[in-house]
Design a protein around this motif. Structure first.
Motif, short mmCIF file in Angstrom:
data_model
loop_
_atom_site.label_atom_id
_atom_site.label_comp_id
_atom_site.label_asym_id
_atom_site.label_seq_id
_atom_site.Cartn_x
_atom_site.Cartn_y
_atom_site.Cartn_z
N ASP A 19 80.77 -11.91 -23.12
CA ASP A 19 80.52 -10.47 -23.20
C ASP A 19 79.23 -10.08 -22.49
O ASP A 19 79.30 -9.44 -21.45
N PRO A 20 78.03 -10.42 -22.99
CA PRO A 20 76.81 -9.99 -22.28
C PRO A 20 76.67 -10.70 -20.94
O PRO A 20 76.77 -11.93 -20.86
N HIS A 21 76.44 -9.92 -19.91
CA HIS A 21 76.46 -10.47 -18.55
C HIS A 21 75.36 -11.51 -18.33
O HIS A 21 75.50 -12.37 -17.46
N ARG A 22 74.28 -11.44 -19.10
CA ARG A 22 73.20 -12.41 -18.89
C ARG A 22 73.63 -13.84 -19.21
O ARG A 22 72.97 -14.79 -18.79
N LEU A 23 74.74 -14.01 -19.94
CA LEU A 23 75.25 -15.36 -20.18
C LEU A 23 75.87 -15.98 -18.93
O LEU A 23 76.27 -17.14 -18.95
N ALA A 24 75.90 -15.21 -17.86
CA ALA A 24 76.28 -15.82 -16.58
C ALA A 24 75.28 -16.88 -16.16
O ALA A 24 75.64 -17.86 -15.50
N LEU A 25 74.01 -16.71 -16.55
CA LEU A 25 72.96 -17.65 -16.12
C LEU A 25 73.27 -19.09 -16.54
O LEU A 25 73.35 -19.98 -15.68
N PRO A 26 73.48 -19.38 -17.83
CA PRO A 26 73.82 -20.77 -18.18
C PRO A 26 75.20 -21.18 -17.68
O PRO A 26 75.44 -22.36 -17.40
N SER A 27 76.12 -20.23 -17.55
CA SER A 27 77.46 -20.57 -17.03
C SER A 27 77.36 -21.02 -15.58
O SER A 27 78.02 -21.99 -15.18
N TRP A 28 76.56 -20.33 -14.78
CA TRP A 28 76.36 -20.76 -13.39
C TRP A 28 75.68 -22.12 -13.34
O TRP A 28 76.03 -22.95 -12.51
N ALA A 29 74.71 -22.32 -14.23
CA ALA A 29 74.03 -23.62 -14.26
C ALA A 29 75.01 -24.74 -14.59
O ALA A 29 74.97 -25.82 -13.99
N PHE A 30 75.91 -24.50 -15.54
CA PHE A 30 76.90 -25.49 -15.92
C PHE A 30 77.85 -25.76 -14.76
O PHE A 30 78.18 -26.91 -14.45
N ALA A 31 78.30 -24.70 -14.09
CA ALA A 31 79.27 -24.84 -13.01
C ALA A 31 78.69 -25.58 -11.81
O ALA A 31 79.39 -26.37 -11.16
N LEU A 32 77.42 -25.34 -11.51
CA LEU A 32 76.81 -25.92 -10.31
C LEU A 32 76.20 -27.28 -10.56
O LEU A 32 76.10 -28.10 -9.64
N GLY A 33 75.75 -27.55 -11.80
CA GLY A 33 75.03 -28.78 -12.06
C GLY A 33 73.64 -28.73 -11.44
O GLY A 33 73.19 -27.70 -10.94
N GLU A 34 72.97 -29.85 -11.45
CA GLU A 34 71.60 -29.91 -10.94
C GLU A 34 71.52 -30.30 -9.47
O GLU A 34 70.46 -30.18 -8.86
N LEU A 81 68.59 -11.81 -10.45
CA LEU A 81 67.34 -12.27 -9.85
C LEU A 81 66.77 -13.46 -10.63
O LEU A 81 66.10 -14.32 -10.06
N ALA A 82 67.07 -13.53 -11.94
CA ALA A 82 66.67 -14.70 -12.71
C ALA A 82 67.37 -15.95 -12.17
O ALA A 82 66.77 -17.03 -12.11
N ALA A 83 68.63 -15.82 -11.77
CA ALA A 83 69.35 -16.96 -11.21
C ALA A 83 68.76 -17.39 -9.88
O ALA A 83 68.78 -18.58 -9.53
N MET A 84 68.21 -16.44 -9.13
CA MET A 84 67.51 -16.79 -7.90
C MET A 84 66.20 -17.52 -8.21
O MET A 84 65.85 -18.50 -7.56
N GLU A 85 65.50 -17.03 -9.24
CA GLU A 85 64.27 -17.69 -9.65
C GLU A 85 64.54 -19.13 -10.10
O GLU A 85 63.74 -20.03 -9.86
N ALA A 86 65.68 -19.35 -10.73
CA ALA A 86 66.03 -20.67 -11.24
C ALA A 86 66.51 -21.62 -10.16
O ALA A 86 66.65 -22.81 -10.40
N GLY A 87 66.79 -21.10 -8.96
CA GLY A 87 67.31 -21.93 -7.90
C GLY A 87 68.80 -22.15 -7.95
O GLY A 87 69.33 -23.04 -7.29
N LEU A 88 69.50 -21.33 -8.73
CA LEU A 88 70.96 -21.42 -8.81
C LEU A 88 71.64 -20.64 -7.70
O LEU A 88 72.66 -21.06 -7.15
#
Length: 258
Positions: free
Chosen positions: A34-49, A101-108
């Motif tokens: 639901d809340p769009h900000r949960l895209a951040l951990p979802s993108w992290a999970f999908a991309l890995g490190e 922009l947080a995802a850009m800051e995180a390097g995702l």
């Protein structure tokens, strides 16, 4: 006690539903929340490190490019999914407009192709965002899929859609359900969900197939934010989700319904 490796094998993030997509085209996985900000951990999970940042292709009513209140505090992707999940839930804005922009800051996320029509107050208005680590990110904004497809098929001087897509190794496709809504002219506080025919015209306009082929051949994951408070409430957003899913999953991705 569950380790970070366990979390990466089994997505265990409250409020995030992982869907396996099979037999179609494009990504193998989708993440619904639901809340769009949960895209951040979802993108992290999908991309890995490992691997370079992805190009984000996002469809939204709002241009979610407000700078986080404390961009320097966004964890790097190497901190892991849990750290980014905690940051998204407790540090990002509850109005759900600073996660990009947080995802850009995180390097995702590297560059972003944003299909969006409305600019929230405080949204970053430049064409290039330089994060606190000194990395530059291009923001390519178009109002409709039709315009993105035209810029892909027949680039005009200054069009960058083809450039960012061809330069990407991986793509994250992101959809906010409120992309398929409009505000009422009679009452600007009333949200009007689109009927299925209008959703199809917006998402799959004539001539958009080459553009979508270019996006989907590199897409590693789909994220879908439902945000019912932006879509007319729980019941209205449920009906809208059903109609969008028919077009998005069956017609665009050519896979089964979630």
């Amino acid at each position: 006690m569950e380790t970070e490796d366990d979390a990466l094998r089994h997505l265990r993030l409250a409020g995030v539903i992982r869907l396996g997509l099979g037999g179609g085209r494009g990504p193998n996985d989708a993440y619904v929340f639901d809340p769009h900000r949960l895209a951040l951990p979802s993108w992290a999970f999908a991309l890995g490190e490992a691997g370079p940042p992805a190009l984000l292709v996002t469809l939204d009513r709002h241009l979610d490019t407000v700078v986080p209140a404390h961009p320097e505090a966004v964890p790097d992707r190497s901190a892991g999914v849990r750290a980014l999940d905690e940051h998204a839930r407790y540090a990002l804005d509850v109005r759900n407009y600073d996660h990009l922009l947080a995802a850009m800051e995180a390097g995702l996320v590297g560059d972003a192709l944003l299909v969006a029509r409305a600019r929230p107050r405080g949204a970053f208005a430049g064409e290039t965002y330089v994060d606190t680590r000194g990395r530059a990110h291009r923001l390519v904004v178009v109002p409709t899929v039709d315009r993105a497809a035209e810029a892909w098929n027949h680039p005009a001087p200054g069009d960058a859609v083809r450039e960012v897509l061809e330069g990407a190794e991986r793509v994250l496709l992101d959809v906010d359900l409120d992309c398929f809504t409009s505000l009422s002219d009679a009452d600007p506080t009333t949200v009007l969900p689109w009927p299925k025919g209008i959703i199809r015209e917006f998402l799959l306009p004539e001539g958009s197939e080459p553009f979508w082929d270019a996006v989907l051949e590199k897409t590693v994951a789909l994220t879908l934010a439902r945000e019912p408070h932006h879509c007319g409430g729980l019941l209205a957003s449920g009906e809208l989700f059903r109609d969008v899913a028919e077009v998005l999953f069956r017609e665009l991705l050519r896979t089964g319904l979630p």
